[in-house]
Design a protein around this motif. Structure first.
Motif, PDB file in Angstrom:
ATOM      1  N   ARG A  10      -6.833 -11.051  -6.397  1.00  0.00           N
ATOM      2  CA  ARG A  10      -7.829 -12.128  -6.248  1.00  0.00           C
ATOM      3  C   ARG A  10      -8.431 -12.105  -4.842  1.00  0.00           C
ATOM      4  NH1 ARG A  10      -8.560 -17.187  -4.452  1.00  0.00           N
ATOM      5  NH2 ARG A  10      -6.546 -17.302  -3.437  1.00  0.00           N
ATOM      6  N   LEU A  11      -7.593 -11.974  -3.836  1.00  0.00           N
ATOM      7  CA  LEU A  11      -8.081 -11.964  -2.457  1.00  0.00           C
ATOM      8  C   LEU A  11      -8.923 -10.714  -2.172  1.00  0.00           C
ATOM      9  CD1 LEU A  11      -4.909 -13.307  -0.645  1.00  0.00           C
ATOM     10  CD2 LEU A  11      -7.087 -14.510  -0.975  1.00  0.00           C
ATOM     11  N   GLU A  12      -8.530  -9.587  -2.733  1.00  0.00           N
ATOM     12  CA  GLU A  12      -9.313  -8.357  -2.535  1.00  0.00           C
ATOM     13  C   GLU A  12     -10.709  -8.514  -3.117  1.00  0.00           C
ATOM     14  OE1 GLU A  12      -6.870  -5.332  -4.255  1.00  0.00           O
ATOM     15  OE2 GLU A  12      -5.621  -5.154  -2.459  1.00  0.00           O
ATOM     16  N   VAL A  13     -10.784  -9.141  -4.299  1.00  0.00           N
ATOM     17  CA  VAL A  13     -12.093  -9.347  -4.926  1.00  0.00           C
ATOM     18  C   VAL A  13     -12.939 -10.297  -4.084  1.00  0.00           C
ATOM     19  CG1 VAL A  13     -13.233 -10.395  -6.925  1.00  0.00           C
ATOM     20  CG2 VAL A  13     -11.333  -8.821  -7.260  1.00  0.00           C
ATOM     21  N   LEU A  14     -12.334 -11.351  -3.571  1.00  0.00           N
ATOM     22  CA  LEU A  14     -13.073 -12.314  -2.755  1.00  0.00           C
ATOM     23  C   LEU A  14     -13.586 -11.692  -1.464  1.00  0.00           C
ATOM     24  CD1 LEU A  14     -10.899 -15.539  -3.115  1.00  0.00           C
ATOM     25  CD2 LEU A  14     -13.175 -15.143  -4.042  1.00  0.00           C
ATOM     26  N   LEU A  15     -12.813 -10.789  -0.893  1.00  0.00           N
ATOM     27  CA  LEU A  15     -13.180 -10.196   0.392  1.00  0.00           C
ATOM     28  C   LEU A  15     -14.001  -8.930   0.264  1.00  0.00           C
ATOM     29  CD1 LEU A  15      -9.819 -10.750   2.278  1.00  0.00           C
ATOM     30  CD2 LEU A  15     -11.939 -12.053   2.510  1.00  0.00           C
ATOM     31  N   ASP A  16     -14.094  -8.398  -0.947  1.00  0.00           N
ATOM     32  CA  ASP A  16     -14.836  -7.166  -1.165  1.00  0.00           C
ATOM     33  C   ASP A  16     -16.332  -7.476  -1.228  1.00  0.00           C
ATOM     34  OD1 ASP A  16     -15.349  -4.471  -1.676  1.00  0.00           O
ATOM     35  OD2 ASP A  16     -15.163  -4.741  -3.841  1.00  0.00           O
ATOM     36  N   PRO A  17     -17.105  -6.925  -0.300  1.00  0.00           N
ATOM     37  CA  PRO A  17     -18.545  -7.211  -0.347  1.00  0.00           C
ATOM     38  C   PRO A  17     -19.183  -6.533  -1.561  1.00  0.00           C
ATOM     39  CG  PRO A  17     -18.066  -5.606   1.364  1.00  0.00           C
ATOM     40  CD  PRO A  17     -16.745  -6.053   0.780  1.00  0.00           C
ATOM     41  N   ALA A  18     -20.012  -7.280  -2.233  1.00  0.00           N
ATOM     42  CA  ALA A  18     -20.700  -6.741  -3.414  1.00  0.00           C
ATOM     43  C   ALA A  18     -21.751  -5.710  -2.984  1.00  0.00           C
ATOM     44  CB  ALA A  18     -21.354  -7.857  -4.188  1.00  0.00           C
ATOM     45  N   PRO A  19     -21.894  -4.623  -3.742  1.00  0.00           N
ATOM     46  CA  PRO A  19     -22.887  -3.593  -3.366  1.00  0.00           C
ATOM     47  C   PRO A  19     -24.303  -4.054  -3.571  1.00  0.00           C
ATOM     48  CG  PRO A  19     -21.697  -2.972  -5.375  1.00  0.00           C
ATOM     49  CD  PRO A  19     -21.132  -4.281  -4.891  1.00  0.00           C
TER      50      PRO A  19
END
Length: 57
Positions: A48-57
């Motif tokens: 969940r945290l990785e998805v939140l912190l991953d900038p969308a392309p």
């Protein structure tokens, strides 16, 4: 960020405990169930945290 940084350590600790034959033979079933639930919760939180912190392309 701190929770994401600690996640691999917690996941590794819980995974290690669950594959330890001594834990499997000596720990009560409730303790084994809690360790499995904690591991699943930590893995889900890390994802969940990785998805939140991953900038969308």
């Amino acid at each position: 960020m701190r929770r994401l940084a600690r996640a691999p350590e917690q996941i590794g600790r819980l995974s290690g405990r669950l594959v330890d034959p001594g834990f499997a033979t000596r720990a009560p079933a409730a303790a084994q169930d809690k360790a499995r639930a904690d591991l699943a919760a930590n893995e889900a939180e890390a994802r969940r945290l990785e998805v939140l912190l991953d900038p969308a392309p």
